[in-house]
Design an enzyme around this catalytic site. Structure first.
Site, short mmCIF file in Angstrom:
data_model
loop_
_atom_site.label_atom_id
_atom_site.label_comp_id
_atom_site.label_asym_id
_atom_site.label_seq_id
_atom_site.Cartn_x
_atom_site.Cartn_y
_atom_site.Cartn_z
NE ARG A 2 -3.70 -0.08 2.46
CZ ARG A 2 -4.17 0.31 3.63
NH1 ARG A 2 -3.89 -0.37 4.71
NH2 ARG A 2 -4.93 1.38 3.72
CE LYS B 22 5.02 -1.89 5.95
NZ LYS B 22 3.63 -2.20 6.33
CD GLU C 103 -4.62 -11.11 12.91
OE1 GLU C 103 -4.53 -10.19 12.08
OE2 GLU C 103 -4.12 -11.04 14.05
#
Ligand code: UD1
Length: 449
Positions: free
Chosen positions: A15, A22, A153
């Protein structure tokens, strides 16, 4: 209690929409990975294991730059946080103590919170935070009193479980042998088909072991997964750093316009003007003043020095006490001894300037010949005239003077005057005669049109 740390840093961070892994995106002029690793240093860990995957080479380099003793483990395929920890376990072989699992993309965890985790008596301790925002990415901590029953989750949760406001930060503390045992037993039968590290509290309880949660403020667990959250993290870091600087007795004329790096040190009674940027590796001693619009990186500014406005100090700029660096001056890899004045429009690179020397406006150390870099050495109490080009390698002695506009290509002995420019020729009345001639030419041209 001995502690070791596993930092998970293998994820791609889809993303972020980036070619850069990242954990190498920066907050406060440092990769996210460095923030997480630095926080863990407060525990004085016996071993630090960093799990890399996407961009493994670059992430490894960054990890070793922060901690040369870190052990690097490659997770070739990212099959989940539990799988990532499994890859790290061989590097902890023979270690007896507590293991803390951190995320490389969660930069703001504090030493105090890590301390709380390290001191927890439970077999498995998970770090959680309270929020009412019902975040979709995060797992929920299902508690019964102080006991953590399991983590569910979001993807796998029921509506009732999704309404739980105690959220999993992802950080886990667990005895090394217990962790190895629990992680070996993980399966991937869940909505994501991943090996979840979050399954270990329930697995621990099934074996009669204890699991619990400790909490911290949500701000500490801010995970970065988009450019927007990266910008949010930068803003949060800067707000904290500015508040800390003010608290520590630093004057910030316009705090919201000053940007600090992770490792910036500013002493008490220093004054920082508006729009000052700190890159990595800057120390400003007590009582120094940085005026507006300066860009500083890898430099040391001593007591009583004044810098700017509009100055740029690059790596290796070392300013002794009472040095003055003025507007539009750039300094790189140069030592300026006590009381040196460089007031205006100057570049000093690869140089040493002795105490109380004055550098005139427009001086340049010509340090690069297109292939190699060379040094300039200037002695004490020298006077470098305005617009002097110092063609390195070159030395100007103590108390020497260079005439304005000189190109200095040879060493100047102490106390000498060096003049390296064409001699002036003055022709009386010539200007008037020239202008008359030019005006006549112009008039003739206008008439002919
Ligand atoms: C995880 C937790 C979730 C928690 C959230 C907090 C699991 C299954 N879920 O979510 O409960 O609320 O973190 O942020 O653990 N990573 C690897 N290898 C992998 C997968 C991930 O190294 O195979 C690393 C990533 O680089 C990242 C960290 O682990 O630094 C977390 O991974 P991410 O995918 O962001 O976490 P989630 O699974 O969404």
């Amino acid at each position: 209690m001995q502690v070791s740390v596993i930092v998970l840093a293998a994820g791609q961070g889809t993303r972020m929409n980036s070619d850069t892994p990242k954990v190498l995106h920066q907050v406060a002029a440092a990769p996210l990975l460095h923030h997480a690793m630095r926080a863990s240093m407060s525990l004085d860990p016996e071993r630090t294991v960093v799990v890399v995957g996407h961009g493994a080479e670059a992430v490894t380099k960054a990890a070793l730059a922060e901690n040369p003793d870190a052990q690097i483990v490659v997770q070739a395929e990212q099959l989940g946080t539990g799988h990532a920890v499994r890859q790290a376990l061989p590097a902890l072989e023979g270690f007896a103590g507590k293991v803390i699992v951190l995320y490389g993309d969660t930069p703001f965890i504090t030493p105090e919170t890590l301390e709380k985790l390290a001191n927890s008596a439970a077999d498995v301790t998970v770090l959680g935070f309270h929020t009412d925002s019902r975040p979709q990415r995060y797992g929920r901590l299902v508690m019964e009193g102080d006991a953590l029953l399991r983590i569910v989750e979001y993807k796998d949760a029921t509506e009732a479980e999704r309404a739980i406001t105690l959220i999993n930060s992802g950080v886990v503390a667990c005895d090394a042998a217990v962790l190895a045992d629990l992680v070996a037993g993980l399966t991937n039968t869940n909505a994501a088909g991943e090996y979840y590290l979050t399954d270990i509290p329930a697995a621990a309880r099934a074996r009669g072991l204890s699991a619990t949660a400790v909490t911290c403020p949500e701000a500490e667990t801010l995970g970065i997964d988009t450019r927007a959250s990266l910008a949010e993290a930068e803003a949060a870091f800067q707000a904290r750093a500015r508040a800390e600087a003010l608290e520590n007795g630093v004057t910030l004329t316009a705090p919201e316009t000053v940007f600090f790096a992770l490792d910036t040190h500013v002493g008490r009674d220093a004054i920082i003007g508006p729009n000052v940027m700190f890159g990595p590796g800057v120390t400003v001693e007590s009582g120094a003043e940085i005026k507006g619009f300066c860009h500083l990186e890898g430099c040391h500014i001593s007591r009583g020095a004044t810098v700017g406005p509009f100055a740029r100090l690059r790596p290796g700029a070392e300013l002794a006490e009472d040095v003055h660096v003025g507007n539009f001056v750039e300094i790189k890899n140069a030592i300026l001894d006590e009381g040196v004045k460089v007031g205006h429009l100057t570049y000093l690179g690869d140089a040493h300037v002795g105490e109380h020397t004055n550098i005139g406006a427009g001086t340049v150390t010509c340090n690069y010949d297109g292939v190699m870099k060379h040094r300039t050495t200037i002695g004490k109490r020298a006077f470098i005239g305005s617009d002097t080009m110092l063609v390195a390698p070159v030395t100007v002695g103590d108390g020497a003077l260079t005439a304005s506009g000189s190109v200095i290509t040879e060493d100047v002995p102490a106390e000498a005057v060096a003049i390296g420019r064409a001699r002036q020729v003055t022709k009386p009345g010539l200007a008037t005669r020239m202008f008359e001639r030019l005006r006549a030419i112009k008039a003739a041209k206008t008439k002919g049109q």
